[in-house]
Design an enzyme around this catalytic site. Structure first.
Site, PDB file in Angstrom:
ATOM      1  N   ASP A  27      -1.805  -0.722   6.272  1.00 17.62           N
ATOM      2  CA  ASP A  27      -2.000  -0.232   7.642  1.00 17.62           C
ATOM      3  C   ASP A  27      -3.396   0.314   7.897  1.00 17.62           C
ATOM      4  O   ASP A  27      -3.693   0.742   9.009  1.00 17.62           O
ATOM      5  CB  ASP A  27      -0.981   0.864   7.957  1.00 17.62           C
ATOM      6  N   ASP A  59       0.857  -1.173   0.000  1.00 21.93           N
ATOM      7  CA  ASP A  59       0.000   0.000   0.000  1.00 21.93           C
ATOM      8  C   ASP A  59       0.901   1.234   0.000  1.00 21.93           C
ATOM      9  O   ASP A  59       2.083   1.138   0.348  1.00 21.93           O
ATOM     10  CB  ASP A  59      -0.906  -0.027   1.232  1.00 21.93           C
ATOM     11  N   ASP A  69      -7.255  -1.566   3.784  1.00 15.79           N
ATOM     12  CA  ASP A  69      -6.331  -2.649   3.443  1.00 15.79           C
ATOM     13  C   ASP A  69      -6.772  -3.990   4.022  1.00 15.79           C
ATOM     14  O   ASP A  69      -6.274  -5.044   3.605  1.00 15.79           O
ATOM     15  CB  ASP A  69      -4.922  -2.345   3.968  1.00 15.79           C
TER      16      ASP A  69
END
Length: 758
Positions: free
Chosen positions: A652, A452, A656
């Site tokens: 995080d 990410d 996600d």
């Protein structure tokens, strides 16, 4: 400097509750397990028990973890089940730090080595003393007495274990040992009483006891003495492997200074309550999780994150229990105590990880469970072959004893959990929390890493990276007025501008009449000026003129993937501010490390294409997916898996979590959201992409160690048992070999404690 809140740590892969109900779980310490066969037997019995939803028994940790339906069974019934199997079980009380300290600080190896210290001199006397060699009269009786002291006194734990197993119609490693030494001792007694039988070798009369009888006694004493040393070394190695949790517990503060009015009261840290205010002086450990309400200092959080640099703490910042207060006195209001602290969560996570079996361990457990009856059968066949084919029953007895002694289901039972123990403990020391052996097994095969962007590869906050102003307006004044207009907003862009003003130590004037326009910007009166700040298109719609030079600066910043804020007053734009969510330090090095390890690396983000492309370019990533929704991220992972890729997702945020759960391995980085942490198989306590490479490298090293251990354990038994049956190895040599087999597995596992990411 404000630190992000630390994650609440939970375990993953807990069994699903029964339909229409719920499940409880309990953990037991189990006494009396002699080898992996014991663990396999208990595991099988628990899983067959009424109301048991799931169970796992770990020989290395001597723990059993049971999930059960409280409507059908309870802890008392489970304890009775352990007792019916011949083992002592006690519930682990996690809320009691003293109990945990005691459990992890126990040193059972001392008892084994003390017994060995008594047995070895007696064994050497039996071998070397001339008076005991005669085999006649008092000499033979003395030899029998000395051997009896070694066998029935020092070797009592083996006898006790085998009796318990026999009472419950089963066989363990203790059964093999006891059968071997009792058979040899009984043969010696028969020699002494009968004065014949095996006492004649090759036509030479060796006396009442004879060479064979005396050799049997030597074998009894030396085997028992050797096995005592082996069990002691094994217990010491297991204690060292278990020391990771003990070291974590040692980080906690023992006492706390609670502020009551104008006085301080020194109390045990475990007695602090939520909302109490504790005073922490330089050099002291923070006793609880909490928020700083007075004072300023720097905290050494290396025990939590592995990061050596202290973190500045001031009023409003969060602090974590067990971290070290470095250079100032702070007052901390407790927000979490006892089992709710981050340290307690880490301890629970490490313990749960150490008790969760890797899939490869199930095969080893099944083989260990079958090995004991197979060895007993082999020993009987060995004796029969020597007696009937070679006409040497005495030699056959010693060969059968050797077979019983040399077999080592312990090494099979320890091969996987010992490596998992040390690997997860080392990971915790490096800030890598692994949720069990199954995660380690999955992680070693990862070949694709999906990262990410925001908060993972980047800092997760907007920073000012460029400022262009009208030549007639000082940059400091433009920044001050815009920060004043933005100071009432919680938008990340607004916070970035305000933080930049504070970083430059610029006084930010107060704003009045603030009006925020979602997706556009803000209007406010600041220091007598009607300030307008926002996106270039929105500001142009407010009637402000954008000078050519500033328009060029805004266009260049946008082309570079920056977020642009233009601001002005009196009908004209006075400044252009460029912001970016900058890469974390070392992000490019982390990506390079992943690539060197053979991983394919992708950047998948919900951000706009230009911002994602810029971050990817700076980090050295070629494959990019921008504008990805949570559903799109799952689809990307699924497509990779259909290609045959083994995928790890690193993130995080809440967005996600679905991808973390759907990947072969989910890795939550830094102070991620609770949802992300719960969905992940690994939790990285540092917000550092380099920790991803460390976690995967540790997983590969740990699984390689598991393979080495299993290869050694299988190979040892396949080679040693035939050699013992052929008479190549004496019982004493077999005792040494068997002890070294388990110690070798543990020693190889302990090498993981020296693992370094560099």
């Amino acid at each position: 400097m404000h630190s992000a809140p630390q994650p609440v740590l939970r375990t993953r892969s807990d069994p699903a509750p029964p339909e229409g109900g719920h499940i409880d779980s309990v953990e037991f310490t189990v006494r009396g397990m002699a080898c992996g066969a014991c663990a396999a037997r208990i595991d099988k019995a628990l899983r067959a028990g009424d109301g048991v939803v799931d169970a796992g028994v770990n020989f290395a940790t001597a723990r059993a973890r049971v999930a059960y339906d409280p409507d059908r069974t309870d802890i008392g019934a489970l304890s009775v089940l352990f007792d019916s199997l011949g083992y002592e079980a006690a519930v682990v009380v996690r809320d009691n730090p003293a109990a945990l300290d005691s459990a992890h600080g126990a040193q059972p190896w001392r008892g084994w080595l003390m017994r060995a210290a008594i047995a070895w001199p007696l064994s050497l006397a039996l071998v070397a003393a001339p008076a005991l060699h005669s085999g006649r009269g008092s000499g033979g009786a003395g030899a029998l007495v000395v051997a009896a002291v070694v066998l029935f006194g020092c070797g009592r734990p083996f006898l006790r274990g085998s009796i318990a197993a026999a009472r419950h119609r089963t066989a363990t490693m203790d059964t093999l040992i006891t059968t071997a030494v009792l058979a040899a001792y009984a043969a010696s007694v028969w020699h002494f009483v009968s004065g014949g039988g095996f006492g004649v070798h090759h036509g030479v009369d060796h006396g009442v006891m004879g060479a064979a009888g005396h050799g049997h006694l030597n074998g009894v004493a030396v085997v028992v003495s050797t096995l005592l040393v082996g069990r002691g070394l094994e217990a010491a190695a297991r204690s060292r492997a278990l020391s990771a949790v003990g070291r974590l517990l040692a980080f906690g503060a023992r006492e706390a200074s609670v502020v009551v009015g104008d006085t301080e009261v020194r109390i045990p840290a475990g007695d602090v309550q939520v909302e109490d205010v504790v005073r922490v002086r330089p050099g002291e450990k923070v006793p609880v999780d909490g928020v700083v309400v007075a004072g300023a200092s720097a905290a050494d959080e290396s025990m939590l994150t592995g990061e050596p640099l202290p973190v500045e703490k001031t009023t409003g910042d969060t602090v974590v229990g067990a971290t070290l207060n470095c250079d100032g006195t702070i007052d901390v209001r407790a927000t979490a105590v006892g089992r709710d602290t981050v340290l307690a969560g880490i301890v629970r996570l490490v313990e749960d990880a150490q008790n969760r079996k890797a899939p490869v361990q199930r095969l080893a457990d099944r083989i260990a469970g079958m090995l004991v009856p197979a060895v007993l059968t082999t020993a009987v066949a060995t004796f029969a072959t020597w007696a009937l084919v070679h006409h040497d029953p005495s030699g056959g007895l010693m060969a059968a004893v050797a077979v019983l002694v040399v077999a080592c289901p312990c090494s099979l039972g320890l091969a996987t959990p010992a490596a998992v123990l040390v690997g997860t403990g080392r990971g915790a020391a490096l800030g890598v929390l692994v949720k069990g052996g199954e995660v380690l097994e999955a992680a070693h095969a990862i070949d694709t890493v999906v990262l990410d962007k925001t908060g993972t590869l980047t800092e997760g906050r907007m920073n000012v990276v460029g400022l262009a102003t009208d030549p007639l307006e000082p940059a400091g004044r433009v920044l001050a007025l815009v920060a004043g207009a933005e100071s009432g907003s919680e938008h990340p862009v607004a916070r970035g501008i305000v933080n930049e003003a504070r970083r430059r130590e610029i006084d930010v004037p107060a704003a009045t009449g603030l009006r925020a326009v979602p997706g556009g910007g803000v209007l406010a009166e600041v220091d007598g000026r009607d300030v307008v700040a926002g996106s270039p298109r929105w500001v142009a719609g407010q009637g402000l003129v954008l000078p050519e030079a500033l328009a060029a600066a805004a266009a260049a910043a946008e082309d570079a993937g920056r977020t642009v804020v233009v601001a002005g007053w009196n009908g004209e734009v006075k400044g252009v501010i460029a912001l970016a969510d900058t890469l974390r330090p070392g992000a490019a090095d982390a990506v390079a490390a992943l690539r060197r390890a053979g991983h394919r690396v992708l950047l998948v983000s919900g951000d706009n294409a230009r911002a994602v492309a810029t971050a990817a370019r700076d980090a050295g990533i070629d494959e990019v997916v921008a504008g990805a929704t949570p559903a799109h991220k799952i689809a990307v992972v699924a497509d990779l898996q259909r290609e045959g890729r083994v995928v790890a997702v690193v993130g995080d945020g809440i967005n996600d979590a679905p991808a973390l759960a759907g990947a072969d391995l989910g890795i939550a980085i830094g102070a991620g959201t609770d949802v992300a942490v719960e969905s992940a198989g690994m939790v990285l306590m540092r917000s550092d992409p380099a920790a991803v490479a460390t976690a995967l490298a540790l997983s590969r090293r740990t699984f390689r160690t598991i393979r080495q251990n299993l290869g050694w354990a299988f190979g040892y038994n396949l080679v040693a048992i035939p050699l013992a049956a052929a008479g190549v190895l004496s019982p004493a040599a077999c005792g040494v070999s068997m002890a070294l087999s388990s110690v070798g597995v543990l020693g190889n596992s302990l090498r993981l404690a020296r693992f370094s990411p560099r």
